[in-house]
Design a protein around this motif. Structure first.
Motif, PDB file in Angstrom:
ATOM      1  N   VAL A  13       0.649  -1.237   0.025  1.00 40.19           N
ATOM      2  CA  VAL A  13      -0.075  -0.118   0.105  1.00 40.19           C
ATOM      3  C   VAL A  13       0.913   1.257  -0.010  1.00 40.19           C
ATOM      4  CG1 VAL A  13      -1.658   1.157   1.303  1.00 40.19           C
ATOM      5  CG2 VAL A  13      -1.968  -1.125   0.976  1.00 40.19           C
ATOM      6  N   TRP A  14       2.010   1.247   0.927  1.00 40.95           N
ATOM      7  CA  TRP A  14       2.815   2.260   0.727  1.00 40.95           C
ATOM      8  C   TRP A  14       3.446   2.482  -0.541  1.00 40.95           C
ATOM      9  CZ3 TRP A  14       7.878   3.354  -0.407  1.00 40.95           C
ATOM     10  CH2 TRP A  14       8.444   4.623  -0.133  1.00 40.95           C
ATOM     11  N   PHE A  15       3.916   1.718  -1.410  1.00 43.37           N
ATOM     12  CA  PHE A  15       4.411   1.587  -2.616  1.00 43.37           C
ATOM     13  C   PHE A  15       3.449   2.318  -3.558  1.00 43.37           C
ATOM     14  CE2 PHE A  15       8.128  -1.124  -1.843  1.00 43.37           C
ATOM     15  CZ  PHE A  15       8.920  -0.499  -2.284  1.00 43.37           C
ATOM     16  N   HIS A  16       1.948   1.681  -3.454  1.00 44.94           N
ATOM     17  CA  HIS A  16       0.923   2.155  -4.232  1.00 44.94           C
ATOM     18  C   HIS A  16       0.874   3.683  -4.071  1.00 44.94           C
ATOM     19  CE1 HIS A  16      -2.855   1.981  -6.537  1.00 44.94           C
ATOM     20  NE2 HIS A  16      -3.417   2.451  -5.541  1.00 44.94           N
ATOM     21  N   LYS A  17       0.786   4.063  -2.776  1.00 39.05           N
ATOM     22  CA  LYS A  17       0.614   5.642  -2.470  1.00 39.05           C
ATOM     23  C   LYS A  17       1.832   6.471  -2.892  1.00 39.05           C
ATOM     24  CE  LYS A  17      -2.620   4.932   1.423  1.00 39.05           C
ATOM     25  NZ  LYS A  17      -2.626   5.302   2.910  1.00 39.05           N
ATOM     26  N   ASN A  18       3.169   5.869  -2.587  1.00 39.51           N
ATOM     27  CA  ASN A  18       4.008   6.807  -3.150  1.00 39.51           C
ATOM     28  C   ASN A  18       4.855   6.654  -4.507  1.00 39.51           C
ATOM     29  OD1 ASN A  18       4.653   8.211  -0.508  1.00 39.51           O
ATOM     30  ND2 ASN A  18       4.213   6.148   0.463  1.00 39.51           N
ATOM     31  N   GLY A  19       4.536   5.631  -5.064  1.00 44.63           N
ATOM     32  CA  GLY A  19       4.949   5.206  -6.416  1.00 44.63           C
ATOM     33  C   GLY A  19       5.902   3.872  -6.364  1.00 44.63           C
ATOM     34  N   PHE A  20       5.525   2.985  -7.252  1.00 48.62           N
ATOM     35  CA  PHE A  20       6.450   1.782  -7.214  1.00 48.62           C
ATOM     36  C   PHE A  20       7.538   2.063  -8.149  1.00 48.62           C
ATOM     37  CE2 PHE A  20       1.867  -0.016  -7.224  1.00 48.62           C
ATOM     38  CZ  PHE A  20       1.798  -0.897  -6.262  1.00 48.62           C
ATOM     39  N   PRO A  21       8.643   1.197  -7.975  1.00 51.07           N
ATOM     40  CA  PRO A  21       9.967   1.269  -8.567  1.00 51.07           C
ATOM     41  C   PRO A  21       9.609   1.349 -10.271  1.00 51.07           C
ATOM     42  CG  PRO A  21      10.186  -0.149  -7.010  1.00 51.07           C
ATOM     43  CD  PRO A  21       8.803   0.136  -6.993  1.00 51.07           C
ATOM     44  N   LYS A  22      10.524   1.912 -10.982  1.00 49.33           N
ATOM     45  CA  LYS A  22      10.475   1.787 -12.437  1.00 49.33           C
ATOM     46  C   LYS A  22      10.715   0.439 -13.007  1.00 49.33           C
ATOM     47  CE  LYS A  22       9.570   6.134 -13.225  1.00 49.33           C
ATOM     48  NZ  LYS A  22       8.583   6.629 -13.293  1.00 49.33           N
ATOM     49  N   GLY A  23      10.244   0.007 -13.863  1.00 49.51           N
ATOM     50  CA  GLY A  23      10.767  -1.294 -14.368  1.00 49.51           C
ATOM     51  C   GLY A  23       9.707  -2.614 -14.156  1.00 49.51           C
ATOM     52  N   LYS A  24      10.542  -3.610 -14.487  1.00 42.14           N
ATOM     53  CA  LYS A  24       9.876  -4.984 -13.893  1.00 42.14           C
ATOM     54  C   LYS A  24       9.726  -5.077 -12.822  1.00 42.14           C
ATOM     55  CE  LYS A  24      10.399  -9.847 -15.094  1.00 42.14           C
ATOM     56  NZ  LYS A  24      11.262 -10.707 -15.730  1.00 42.14           N
ATOM     57  N   LEU A  25      10.236  -4.729 -11.723  1.00 47.61           N
ATOM     58  CA  LEU A  25      10.186  -5.038 -10.445  1.00 47.61           C
ATOM     59  C   LEU A  25       8.945  -4.085  -9.677  1.00 47.61           C
ATOM     60  CD1 LEU A  25      10.841  -6.128  -7.417  1.00 47.61           C
ATOM     61  CD2 LEU A  25      12.280  -4.087  -7.084  1.00 47.61           C
ATOM     62  N   GLY A  26       8.924  -2.815 -10.453  1.00 46.15           N
ATOM     63  CA  GLY A  26       7.618  -1.912 -10.143  1.00 46.15           C
ATOM     64  C   GLY A  26       6.357  -2.753 -10.763  1.00 46.15           C
ATOM     65  N   GLU A  27       6.306  -3.139 -12.025  1.00 47.87           N
ATOM     66  CA  GLU A  27       5.114  -3.900 -12.457  1.00 47.87           C
ATOM     67  C   GLU A  27       4.674  -5.140 -11.630  1.00 47.87           C
ATOM     68  OE1 GLU A  27       6.353  -4.735 -16.384  1.00 47.87           O
ATOM     69  OE2 GLU A  27       6.500  -2.867 -16.791  1.00 47.87           O
TER      70      GLU A  27
ATOM     71  N   LEU B 225       5.577  -5.629  -8.331  1.00 49.37           N
ATOM     72  CA  LEU B 225       5.147  -5.084  -6.975  1.00 49.37           C
ATOM     73  C   LEU B 225       3.620  -4.539  -7.040  1.00 49.37           C
ATOM     74  CD1 LEU B 225       8.113  -3.311  -5.658  1.00 49.37           C
ATOM     75  CD2 LEU B 225       7.091  -5.363  -4.696  1.00 49.37           C
ATOM     76  N   ALA B 226       3.296  -3.801  -8.202  1.00 49.50           N
ATOM     77  CA  ALA B 226       1.986  -3.447  -8.430  1.00 49.50           C
ATOM     78  C   ALA B 226       0.952  -4.613  -8.619  1.00 49.50           C
ATOM     79  CB  ALA B 226       2.015  -2.544  -9.643  1.00 49.50           C
ATOM     80  N   LEU B 227       1.399  -5.515  -9.308  1.00 47.78           N
ATOM     81  CA  LEU B 227       0.499  -6.927  -9.265  1.00 47.78           C
ATOM     82  C   LEU B 227       0.331  -7.439  -8.129  1.00 47.78           C
ATOM     83  CD1 LEU B 227      -0.614  -9.076 -11.332  1.00 47.78           C
ATOM     84  CD2 LEU B 227       1.409 -10.138 -11.591  1.00 47.78           C
ATOM     85  N   MET B 228       1.501  -7.597  -7.340  1.00 44.32           N
ATOM     86  CA  MET B 228       1.072  -7.901  -5.943  1.00 44.32           C
ATOM     87  C   MET B 228       0.203  -7.162  -4.985  1.00 44.32           C
ATOM     88  SD  MET B 228       2.631 -10.930  -5.920  1.00 44.32           S
ATOM     89  CE  MET B 228       2.325 -11.000  -7.646  1.00 44.32           C
ATOM     90  N   TYR B 229       0.413  -5.925  -5.223  1.00 49.50           N
ATOM     91  CA  TYR B 229      -0.703  -5.041  -4.737  1.00 49.50           C
ATOM     92  C   TYR B 229      -2.261  -5.419  -5.177  1.00 49.50           C
ATOM     93  CZ  TYR B 229      -3.448  -0.913  -3.885  1.00 49.50           C
ATOM     94  OH  TYR B 229      -4.521  -0.035  -3.282  1.00 49.50           O
ATOM     95  N   GLU B 230      -2.247  -5.632  -6.349  1.00 50.11           N
ATOM     96  CA  GLU B 230      -3.572  -5.951  -6.749  1.00 50.11           C
ATOM     97  C   GLU B 230      -4.133  -7.455  -6.297  1.00 50.11           C
ATOM     98  OE1 GLU B 230      -5.760  -4.211  -8.567  1.00 50.11           O
ATOM     99  OE2 GLU B 230      -4.555  -2.572  -8.578  1.00 50.11           O
ATOM    100  N   VAL B 231      -3.160  -8.511  -6.374  1.00 54.17           N
ATOM    101  CA  VAL B 231      -3.380  -9.776  -5.703  1.00 54.17           C
ATOM    102  C   VAL B 231      -3.831  -9.638  -4.230  1.00 54.17           C
ATOM    103  CG1 VAL B 231      -2.339 -11.807  -4.880  1.00 54.17           C
ATOM    104  CG2 VAL B 231      -1.963 -10.909  -7.226  1.00 54.17           C
ATOM    105  N   LYS B 232      -3.172  -8.898  -3.550  1.00 55.49           N
ATOM    106  CA  LYS B 232      -3.570  -8.623  -1.972  1.00 55.49           C
ATOM    107  C   LYS B 232      -4.734  -7.970  -1.992  1.00 55.49           C
ATOM    108  CE  LYS B 232       0.646 -10.001  -0.095  1.00 55.49           C
ATOM    109  NZ  LYS B 232       1.035 -10.487   0.822  1.00 55.49           N
ATOM    110  N   LEU B 233      -5.041  -6.970  -2.588  1.00 53.46           N
ATOM    111  CA  LEU B 233      -6.276  -6.000  -2.760  1.00 53.46           C
ATOM    112  C   LEU B 233      -7.301  -6.863  -3.071  1.00 53.46           C
ATOM    113  CD1 LEU B 233      -7.349  -3.114  -2.515  1.00 53.46           C
ATOM    114  CD2 LEU B 233      -7.017  -3.155  -4.927  1.00 53.46           C
ATOM    115  N   ASN B 234      -7.284  -7.903  -3.790  1.00 54.10           N
ATOM    116  CA  ASN B 234      -8.310  -8.698  -3.984  1.00 54.10           C
ATOM    117  C   ASN B 234      -8.551 -10.081  -3.411  1.00 54.10           C
ATOM    118  OD1 ASN B 234      -9.666  -7.221  -6.493  1.00 54.10           O
ATOM    119  ND2 ASN B 234      -7.837  -7.018  -7.207  1.00 54.10           N
ATOM    120  N   GLY B 235      -7.815 -10.108  -2.499  1.00 51.94           N
ATOM    121  CA  GLY B 235      -7.963 -11.449  -1.767  1.00 51.94           C
ATOM    122  C   GLY B 235      -7.643 -12.678  -2.204  1.00 51.94           C
ATOM    123  N   LEU B 236      -6.644 -12.639  -3.519  1.00 50.59           N
ATOM    124  CA  LEU B 236      -5.988 -13.910  -4.184  1.00 50.59           C
ATOM    125  C   LEU B 236      -4.987 -14.363  -3.586  1.00 50.59           C
ATOM    126  CD1 LEU B 236      -6.746 -12.136  -7.456  1.00 50.59           C
ATOM    127  CD2 LEU B 236      -8.175 -13.779  -6.282  1.00 50.59           C
TER     128      LEU B 236
END
Length: 73
Positions: A33-47, A49-60
């Motif tokens: 959530v902190w990364f979501h609010k403050n910005g994910f890193p650029k590149g593959k890792l950021g993508e 991390l954003a995917l893991m944010y969505e996974v957790k947000l949706n209870g998967l």
């Protein structure tokens, strides 16, 4: 969604910070959530991390946990 990319993301190891060495799927939700609010890193890792944010947000997380590699039995 590409299965290969999802498997790669959940098994990616966090390369820096407080949770260095943990699989991205195992990162605590508040950290993502902190990364979501403050910005994910650029590149593959950021993508990933954003995917893991969505996974957790949706209870998967529970559904994907069996796909972790090298987990204790």
């Amino acid at each position: 969604m590409n299965q290969k990319l999802l498997l790669e993301a959940i098994n990616q190891t966090m390369p820096f910070g407080k949770y260095k060495g943990r699989k991205l799927l195992e990162l605590p939700e508040p950290y993502l959530v902190w990364f979501h609010k403050n910005g994910f890193p650029k590149g593959k890792l950021g993508e990933q991390l954003a995917l893991m944010y969505e996974v957790k947000l949706n209870g998967l997380e529970g559904m994907l946990r069996p796909l972790l590699q090298n987990q204790p039995k």
